[in-house]
Motif scaffolding. Structure first.
Motif, PDB file in Angstrom:
ATOM      1  N   ASP B 132       0.730  -1.252   0.108  1.00 56.93           N
ATOM      2  CA  ASP B 132      -0.154   0.224  -0.050  1.00 56.93           C
ATOM      3  C   ASP B 132       0.916   1.360  -0.132  1.00 56.93           C
ATOM      4  OD1 ASP B 132      -2.520  -1.075  -0.283  1.00 56.93           O
ATOM      5  OD2 ASP B 132      -2.715  -1.342   2.041  1.00 56.93           O
ATOM      6  N   ARG B 135       1.624   1.889  -3.363  1.00 55.78           N
ATOM      7  CA  ARG B 135       0.784   2.315  -4.500  1.00 55.78           C
ATOM      8  C   ARG B 135       0.630   3.863  -3.944  1.00 55.78           C
ATOM      9  NH1 ARG B 135      -4.274  -1.831  -4.304  1.00 55.78           N
ATOM     10  NH2 ARG B 135      -4.195  -1.213  -2.014  1.00 55.78           N
ATOM     11  N   VAL B 175       3.015  -2.008 -10.641  1.00 54.30           N
ATOM     12  CA  VAL B 175       2.744  -0.595  -9.712  1.00 54.30           C
ATOM     13  C   VAL B 175       4.034   0.239  -9.598  1.00 54.30           C
ATOM     14  CG1 VAL B 175       2.009   0.423  -7.529  1.00 54.30           C
ATOM     15  CG2 VAL B 175       0.756  -1.671  -8.336  1.00 54.30           C
TER      16      VAL B 175
END
Lengths: 459, 459
Positions: B132, B135, B175
């Motif tokens: 996360d 991201r 990503v």
């Protein structure tokens, strides 16, 4: 009587309070609860240096790091005492079965292995279930073959199966070569089941030309043995590529440092470990931990008061490839009498037994040491200490030696493998080591009489 | 009363004797005690073939081996049903820290990783503690950098942390690439602490150019994280060499075999596993064991009597690299109704729970299955089975599915690593798997009514 009895009770309370206070301020107990010095050393050297193969620039970085660390951690007379050594380094290493069941294996070269041609050697593999079976093979019977030596090694607390299984590595290649083999591979000398082969030195006898000598990981060795069973007598053929090379003589060194005692004329207490490691892992259990343990103990044992005797730490160079550092130190310091020598080089698991070589000449000191370590779960043994690889000097002087036996049950899961990394060290057991060493060093460094007893006989 | 009572006693003895006899001749119990079929399969394929990467000649050897084995072990209609697939193979793979703490790391490329130049990529590594956090990194912020993604994965019995930790591998590289990274490395998705990195597929989103994507072994990842802490903000630079390549379309295949039932017109019982493995290990737990378990169960369930329904085994090809085999099978057999689909692809540790997707439509059959497996320590769960990767056909048909949940506590120690080797399989737990599968297959293959219940609704 009442008064006398009261006085006795008061005295008893006072003694007991004093004993409790002495115990709670004992630096061995502090080390057990809260030592960070040993961990700082082993975390630092494995993270900031990593592998430190003897005679290479990586070992040199390790020595330089250790010199900085000792200076920053309260040691004096810190030095890197140079010596020259023969250096061998790993090259490419692959093994694959060509027939009847093609598949790749994990292999590593043993120290001083000869090299195959760059394109490898492809030959039939001949299986020996034990080292003795290989020794019994007729002369010339391995001409053109690769010898495979198996064995079975069981984990033991005292590490004794290293002696039982070790000869396959130490001299197996030499025996195979003497019977005509073009190469040899052994089942790794280890007790794990991971695809991480165990390296280590091998030695070729005088008059025997070195051959390429590898070790398979234990799962690969098990697979090879199943192949022999399933091949039903058909030849099993292996392609082996090992391209190590000799660098000739390179520089290594012994790193030393001291906590100077109140009477520097007394023979010092020598605490040893080795600073080099095999190249596959990061030298955490073997032997970053040992250097961390002895250094931490030297510091804890001298925190309250300057000790009577000098405490010297010796981080020997080039242990793994033939005790070069231990020999160089003994030669360079032959004229300096050592009071007592101890080594930590068996990982970081719990110490369970203390042995000395002066039980007969100085039983009082043995009792004092036994009493000092008993609270940490360490039993006293009547076995005679023989000392580790890095205290040649004590053995050569016929001097006092103490062995603090560590639990080796999982040591040979990790020994000489890529898996010898920091995460394998249990901080609680590491601190128990530091506590026991501190308790022992406190006694030794403040011992007024000769440690071997009044006689202190030469051996 | 006496007579009646005697008769009752006699009846009771007779029933109980029959029950005991039925139980002692049940083939699931025989399998538990003495199955050798599953072990023979997994020992055979790991020893005689070894790694079987999808689309390569090694997988082809694995399929040919499996065809011979099925024919030799009582299966009929054995075939290798071809399909084409995109094949990616590993090249050189090395990683080393260049500064501030030079040392080598163990790395492996993730499936579909792009290649670095032969000389590698050297760049600063940027640490993300979680997927996360990656991201959340600003667009363009990783330009010229190598992204490192950490995470923490705890062993779980049901394997649920694969879903929790997995995204770092599945889409982390994509990503990172989308934010400008020149490469990415992740902490291996695993629960061990050995120098054996975990491979596995990664996927790049549409419009994102693939970058080199590697996984560090967990000890190396821990070391890298210590380096970040000790570097105190100085850049940590890594040289990464990964030279995988795409082979384009190559042939793979699904191996099938049958125990033909008394009424071949009834929809068959489909037992699935996958025959391919990642290249690093020998595909023992993933998924040689699964193919051994289902094949052994098919044999045990049909030893006493020919089953009513056909039992079909599907050893799917190319599962690891994108379920190519499962998709190809579903497409090729779209018109053949499957009675019920089950898959074994979670190692060889004990089964502890059974789940179905027909609890509502056929509760009687669920009860029968629960009763059949209870004596092996398998609980019935109200959770709805969703099926494994290789039974796409059952999901696409909206058909009956059963999941036999295995203990996954140590599965992610081994998954996709070099350590996935035969020695990791516990023969006792393997036989418990065969026993449970035999008990289940005995019920299913002799079930007269539709398995989803009378309605057998399409999903």
């Amino acid at each position: 009587m009442h008064t006398y009895a009261s006085a006795l009770v008061a005295l008893s309370l006072s003694v007991s309070t004093t004993a409790v206070m002495a115990q709670t301020t004992d630096h061995a107990d502090i080390a057990l609860k809260s030592d960070t010095i040993a961990w700082d050393f082993v975390e630092g050297i494995t993270t900031e240096v990593g592998p430190r193969q003897a005679g290479t620039e990586a070992e040199a970085r390790g020595r330089a790091w250790a010199v900085r660390w000792l200076n920053a951690n309260g040691f004096t007379n810190v030095a890197d005492e140079a010596f020259m050594m023969d250096t061998w380094v790993r090259g490419t290493e692959t093994a694959e079965i060509i027939a009847p069941f093609p598949q790749p294996f994990h292999v590593t070269a043993l120290g001083t292995s000869a090299a195959t041609p760059a394109g490898g050697i492809t030959a039939e593999v001949v299986e020996f279930k034990t080292f003795d079976a290989l020794r019994a093979a007729p002369a010339g019977s391995l001409k053109g073959k690769i010898a495979y030596i198996s064995h079975s090694m069981t984990p033991t607390q005292n590490g004794s199966q290293y002696g039982f299984a070790g000869p396959a590595r130490w001299v197996g290649a030499s025996v195979a070569a003497s019977k005509g083999a073009v190469a040899s591979v052994i089942k790794s000398i280890g007790t794990d089941m991971h695809r991480n082969p165990h390296t280590g030195g091998t030695t070729f006898a005088d008059g025997v030309s070195p051959i390429p000598a590898g070790a398979l990981s234990l799962p690969d060795a098990a697979n090879l043995e199943r192949m022999f069973a399933r091949a039903k007598g058909k030849p099993v053929t292996m392609k082996l590529v090992l391209t190590p090379r000799d660098l000739g003589q390179t520089r290594s060194g012994n790193v030393v440092g001291e906590i100077v005692g109140r009477d520097p004329s007394l023979p010092p207490v020598l605490l040893a470990c080795h600073i080099d490691s095999w190249d596959l892992g990061t030298g955490a259990m073997d032997d970053g931990a040992g250097c961390g343990i002895i250094s931490a103990a030297a510091r804890h044992a001298s925190m309250a008061n300057q000790p009577l005797r000098t405490i010297r730490v010796l981080f020997a160079g080039a242990e793994e490839t033939g005790l070069w550092g231990s020999k160089a130190y003994a030669a360079a310091h032959a004229d300096e009498k050592i009071g007592v020598g101890l080594e930590s080089d068996f990982g970081a698991d719990r110490i369970w037994q203390i042995e000395t070589n002066f039980g007969a000449s100085n039983p009082e000191l043995v009792k004092k040491l036994a009493a000092a370590v008993a609270r940490f779960g360490v039993a006293s043994s009547a076995a005679t200490a023989t000392g580790g690889a890095d205290i040649n000097i004590s053995r050569e002087q016929g001097g006092a030696i103490i062995d603090l036996q560590q639990d080796g049950t999982r040591y040979f899961d990790l020994h000489h493998t890529p898996d010898d990394t920091l995460d394998k060290i249990d901080p609680v057991q590491l601190r128990q080591n530091v506590a026991v060493w501190t308790a022992v060093v406190q006694v030794l460094a403040n011992e007024t009489s000769p440690i071997m007893g009044a006689a202190q006989p030469a051996r």
